[in-house]
Scaffold this motif. Structure first.
Motif, mmCIF file in Angstrom:
data_model
loop_
_atom_site.group_PDB
_atom_site.id
_atom_site.type_symbol
_atom_site.label_atom_id
_atom_site.label_comp_id
_atom_site.label_asym_id
_atom_site.label_seq_id
_atom_site.Cartn_x
_atom_site.Cartn_y
_atom_site.Cartn_z
ATOM 1 N N GLY A 1 0.815 -1.215 0.000
ATOM 2 C CA GLY A 1 0.000 0.000 0.000
ATOM 3 C C GLY A 1 0.845 1.261 0.000
ATOM 4 O O GLY A 1 0.523 2.234 -0.690
ATOM 5 N N VAL A 2 1.941 1.245 0.768
ATOM 6 C CA VAL A 2 2.851 2.399 0.766
ATOM 7 C C VAL A 2 3.450 2.591 -0.618
ATOM 8 O O VAL A 2 3.526 3.717 -1.137
ATOM 9 N N GLY A 3 3.854 1.480 -1.263
ATOM 10 C CA GLY A 3 4.400 1.588 -2.609
ATOM 11 C C GLY A 3 3.386 2.130 -3.607
ATOM 12 O O GLY A 3 3.728 2.943 -4.475
ATOM 13 N N ASP A 4 2.127 1.710 -3.488
ATOM 14 C CA ASP A 4 1.091 2.206 -4.395
ATOM 15 C C ASP A 4 0.880 3.708 -4.222
ATOM 16 O O ASP A 4 0.718 4.446 -5.208
ATOM 17 N N LEU A 5 0.891 4.162 -2.978
ATOM 18 C CA LEU A 5 0.728 5.600 -2.730
ATOM 19 C C LEU A 5 1.864 6.388 -3.370
ATOM 20 O O LEU A 5 1.641 7.454 -3.977
ATOM 21 N N LEU A 6 3.078 5.873 -3.250
ATOM 22 C CA LEU A 6 4.217 6.583 -3.833
ATOM 23 C C LEU A 6 4.155 6.558 -5.364
ATOM 24 O O LEU A 6 4.539 7.538 -6.025
ATOM 25 N N GLN A 7 3.689 5.452 -5.949
ATOM 26 C CA GLN A 7 3.546 5.412 -7.409
ATOM 27 C C GLN A 7 2.524 6.446 -7.888
ATOM 28 O O GLN A 7 2.745 7.133 -8.897
ATOM 29 N N ARG A 8 1.425 6.561 -7.164
ATOM 30 C CA ARG A 8 0.429 7.572 -7.533
ATOM 31 C C ARG A 8 0.985 8.977 -7.358
ATOM 32 O O ARG A 8 0.726 9.874 -8.175
ATOM 33 N N ALA A 9 1.794 9.184 -6.307
ATOM 34 C CA ALA A 9 2.417 10.492 -6.116
ATOM 35 C C ALA A 9 3.394 10.793 -7.255
ATOM 36 O O ALA A 9 3.426 11.921 -7.772
ATOM 37 N N ASP A 10 4.183 9.795 -7.670
ATOM 38 C CA ASP A 10 5.124 10.001 -8.778
ATOM 39 C C ASP A 10 4.380 10.330 -10.072
ATOM 40 O O ASP A 10 4.799 11.210 -10.840
ATOM 41 N N ALA A 11 3.268 9.603 -10.327
ATOM 42 C CA ALA A 11 2.497 9.875 -11.549
ATOM 43 C C ALA A 11 1.907 11.285 -11.525
ATOM 44 O O ALA A 11 1.877 11.984 -12.546
ATOM 45 N N THR A 12 1.459 11.684 -10.336
ATOM 46 C CA THR A 12 0.890 13.038 -10.212
ATOM 47 C C THR A 12 1.961 14.093 -10.415
ATOM 48 O O THR A 12 1.727 15.128 -11.069
ATOM 49 N N LEU A 13 3.160 13.874 -9.877
ATOM 50 C CA LEU A 13 4.247 14.830 -10.072
ATOM 51 C C LEU A 13 4.669 14.879 -11.538
ATOM 52 O O LEU A 13 5.001 15.962 -12.065
ATOM 53 N N ALA A 14 4.674 13.721 -12.186
ATOM 54 C CA ALA A 14 5.007 13.714 -13.611
ATOM 55 C C ALA A 14 3.979 14.513 -14.404
ATOM 56 O O ALA A 14 4.323 15.276 -15.329
ATOM 57 N N GLU A 15 2.708 14.358 -14.074
ATOM 58 C CA GLU A 15 1.659 15.133 -14.724
ATOM 59 C C GLU A 15 1.834 16.624 -14.442
ATOM 60 O O GLU A 15 1.628 17.472 -15.332
ATOM 61 N N ALA A 16 2.252 16.949 -13.206
ATOM 62 C CA ALA A 16 2.462 18.357 -12.866
ATOM 63 C C ALA A 16 3.620 18.945 -13.676
ATOM 64 O O ALA A 16 3.567 20.093 -14.128
ATOM 65 N N ARG A 17 4.691 18.160 -13.870
ATOM 66 C CA ARG A 17 5.814 18.660 -14.659
ATOM 67 C C ARG A 17 5.415 18.866 -16.122
ATOM 68 O O ARG A 17 5.815 19.839 -16.761
ATOM 69 N N ARG A 18 4.654 17.911 -16.670
ATOM 70 C CA ARG A 18 4.185 18.087 -18.048
ATOM 71 C C ARG A 18 3.292 19.315 -18.161
ATOM 72 O O ARG A 18 3.424 20.123 -19.108
ATOM 73 N N ALA A 19 2.376 19.466 -17.178
ATOM 74 C CA ALA A 19 1.478 20.617 -17.198
ATOM 75 C C ALA A 19 2.244 21.921 -17.039
ATOM 76 O O ALA A 19 1.882 22.942 -17.643
ATOM 77 N N ARG A 20 3.309 21.915 -16.265
ATOM 78 C CA ARG A 20 4.081 23.149 -16.075
ATOM 79 C C ARG A 20 4.706 23.588 -17.392
ATOM 80 O O ARG A 20 4.731 24.783 -17.731
ATOM 81 N N GLY A 21 5.235 22.605 -18.164
ATOM 82 C CA GLY A 21 5.776 22.963 -19.461
ATOM 83 C C GLY A 21 4.708 23.529 -20.381
ATOM 84 O O GLY A 21 4.953 24.497 -21.135
ATOM 85 N N GLU A 22 3.530 22.945 -20.320
ATOM 86 C CA GLU A 22 2.429 23.456 -21.150
ATOM 87 C C GLU A 22 2.042 24.870 -20.740
ATOM 88 O O GLU A 22 1.788 25.740 -21.597
ATOM 89 N N VAL A 23 1.987 25.101 -19.411
ATOM 90 C CA VAL A 23 1.623 26.432 -18.923
ATOM 91 C C VAL A 23 2.662 27.460 -19.355
ATOM 92 O O VAL A 23 2.332 28.561 -19.812
ATOM 93 N N LEU A 24 3.939 27.110 -19.217
ATOM 94 C CA LEU A 24 4.990 28.053 -19.603
ATOM 95 C C LEU A 24 4.929 28.358 -21.098
ATOM 96 O O LEU A 24 5.275 29.472 -21.520
#
Length: 471
Positions: A277-300
């Protein structure tokens, strides 16, 4: 024979005294026979006594032989009195005087001293004494009280505690086995030390119960105040209670240890699932951060003059702690894994929340642009209902706002102002003959066209973080 202590008894008084003393003799005999068969007496005779019990039994142990010896003296004296009374149906003065001396005088020779009866300081100990039958009864009562106190108290302790202690020790062995299976041992974990301490305490308590039961007896009154020979020969039970305080404390301490070990046992059974369960939470956090980085490039790339917050990196320290947790699970160190796993679950949940917050902050300018586009479309539909969509000024302001919102990079401040100006161009038409009742134009949501959606009007400033976002 010693002189009589008082006037001679009458025939009636002699007969009443003989009947009373005979009944007392029978009661004493019945009590002594019951005492002789008392299970506590047999246990005391065969036990290796120590401490308080040894001290008390050193005195009381002489009591039963002494009681039978005194009883024999009592029976002999009573038989002598009955023989004198049997000489004549109507005894004369000499017989009544002799009977009075036998029944009330100090006519019985007994061994000197009484149980726990100190000699006067400096006075020589008396080997024999002469006492009356009533005095002899008092002496038997004193010995009976002394013996019965020790015998009954020891039996009460032996009845109440040994079986309970054996059950508790058996439970201790089961808990120790459970602790060993969980890696909890003496010197490596406080629970192991607690079990070792309990083992020593229960072993000592069992030895004390076996060898010194009176150490665990709490009399309600001092022994000298109770224990007379009861009527009918029934044994009198001393008033007191068995002291189970140390036993109860050990039982509660063992329960506490067992509950903690059962928690560790549940952890052993659930550790793999919880780590997953801890690993799943971290995977979801990593996916969310990856989405945030992609979105940041789009915003810029698509939004101009906007400060976009940086996206944090992955929680590498948290992953190192997961590796440690896996090693602890592999080596079976459950007592160390328990607090670490609790902390990991909490940290992983916080990491996912942090990633989601970062994504929300990064994509906020895009949400603001989407909201402004939606407003512009709504105002365009309103212009068509008001039949001013082809008005040059309205058309010019619409095109300006649309160009700003669909160009890249988009200037959100300028676009918000253009949408507000387009909305203001509709206000004169809102008061025309085609307006709704009351002269106020309404959009499809029923809001006032001048302030629909809370959009900015001329002079308001919208920063890059948006205002009243609906996205």
């Amino acid at each position: 024979m010693a002189a009589s202590v008082g006037p001679a008894l009458s025939r009636e008084e002699v007969d009443r005294a003989l009947a009373r003393l005979g009944a007392e003799r029978d009661a004493v005999e019945s009590a002594l026979l019951s005492l002789q068969d008392h299970p506590g007496l047999r246990l005391l005779d065969g036990a290796g006594l120590t401490g308080r019990t040894q001290e008390r039994w050193a005195v009381a142990g002489q009591g039963l032989p002494m009681l039978w010896a005194l009883f024999d003296r009592y029976s002999e004296a009573l038989a002598s009195a009955r023989a004198v009374r049997a000489r004549k149906a109507r005894p004369g003065a000499p017989e009544l005087a002799e009977l009075s001396e036998l029944l009330t005088g100090d006519a019985v020779t007994v061994p000197g001293g009484a149980p726990d009866g100190p000699q006067r300081l400096g006075a020589p100990a008396r080997l024999v004494e002469r006492v009356s039958l009533d005095g002899l009864m008092d002496r038997m009562n004193a010995w009976y009280a002394t013996v019965l106190e020790v015998v009954s108290a020891a039996d009460a302790v032996w009845t109440a505690l040994p079986a309970r202690i054996d059950l508790l020790i058996a439970e201790l062995r089961r808990v120790q086995t459970l602790a060993a299976s969980l890696g909890v041992r003496v010197g490596t974990h406080p629970l192991g030390d607690d079990l070792d301490t309990l083992d020593g305490e229960l072993g000592g308590l069992r030895t004390e119960v076996r060898c010194d039961p009176l150490a665990l007896w709490r009399p309600a009154r001092v022994p000298a105040q109770r224990g007379t020979v009861p009527d009918g020969g029934a044994l009198a039970t001393p008033s007191g209670v068995v002291d189970t305080e140390r036993f109860d404390l050990a039982g509660r301490a063992l329960d506490d240890v067992r509950l903690e070990l059962e928690n560790l046992l549940r952890l052993r059974d659930d550790a793999e699932e919880r780590l997953q369960g801890v690993g799943d939470l971290l995977q979801r956090a990593d996916a969310t951060l990856a989405e945030a980085r992609r979105a940041r490039g789009e915003v810029l790339a698509k939004i101009a003059a906007t400060e976009v917050p940086a996206v944090p990196g992955p929680a590498s320290a948290l992953r190192e702690r997961i590796v440690v947790a896996l090693e602890l699970r592999q080596s079976g160190q459950w007592y160390r894994l328990a607090p670490l796993l609790d902390a990991l679950e909490d940290a992983a949940a916080k990491e996912l929340a942090r990633a989601r917050q970062s994504l929300t902050e990064v994509t906020q300018p895009l949400a603001i642009r989407a909201e402004l586009r939606g407003r512009l479309d709504a105002y365009k539909a309103m212009a068509a209902r008001l039949r001013v969509a082809e008005d040059p000024e309205v058309l010019e302001r619409y095109e300006k706002a649309r160009w700003l919102l669909w160009s890249a990079p988009c200037d959100l401040r300028a676009a918000a102002g253009a949408v507000a100006r387009f909305q203001q161009a509709l206000r004169p038409a809102a008061g025309g003959p085609d307006a709704g009742e009351g002269g106020t134009a309404q959009d499809g949501s029923g809001q006032d066209g001048a302030s629909a959606g809370g959009e900015p009007v001329d002079g308001q400033v919208v920063d890059g973080r948006g205002q009243g976002g609906r996205g």
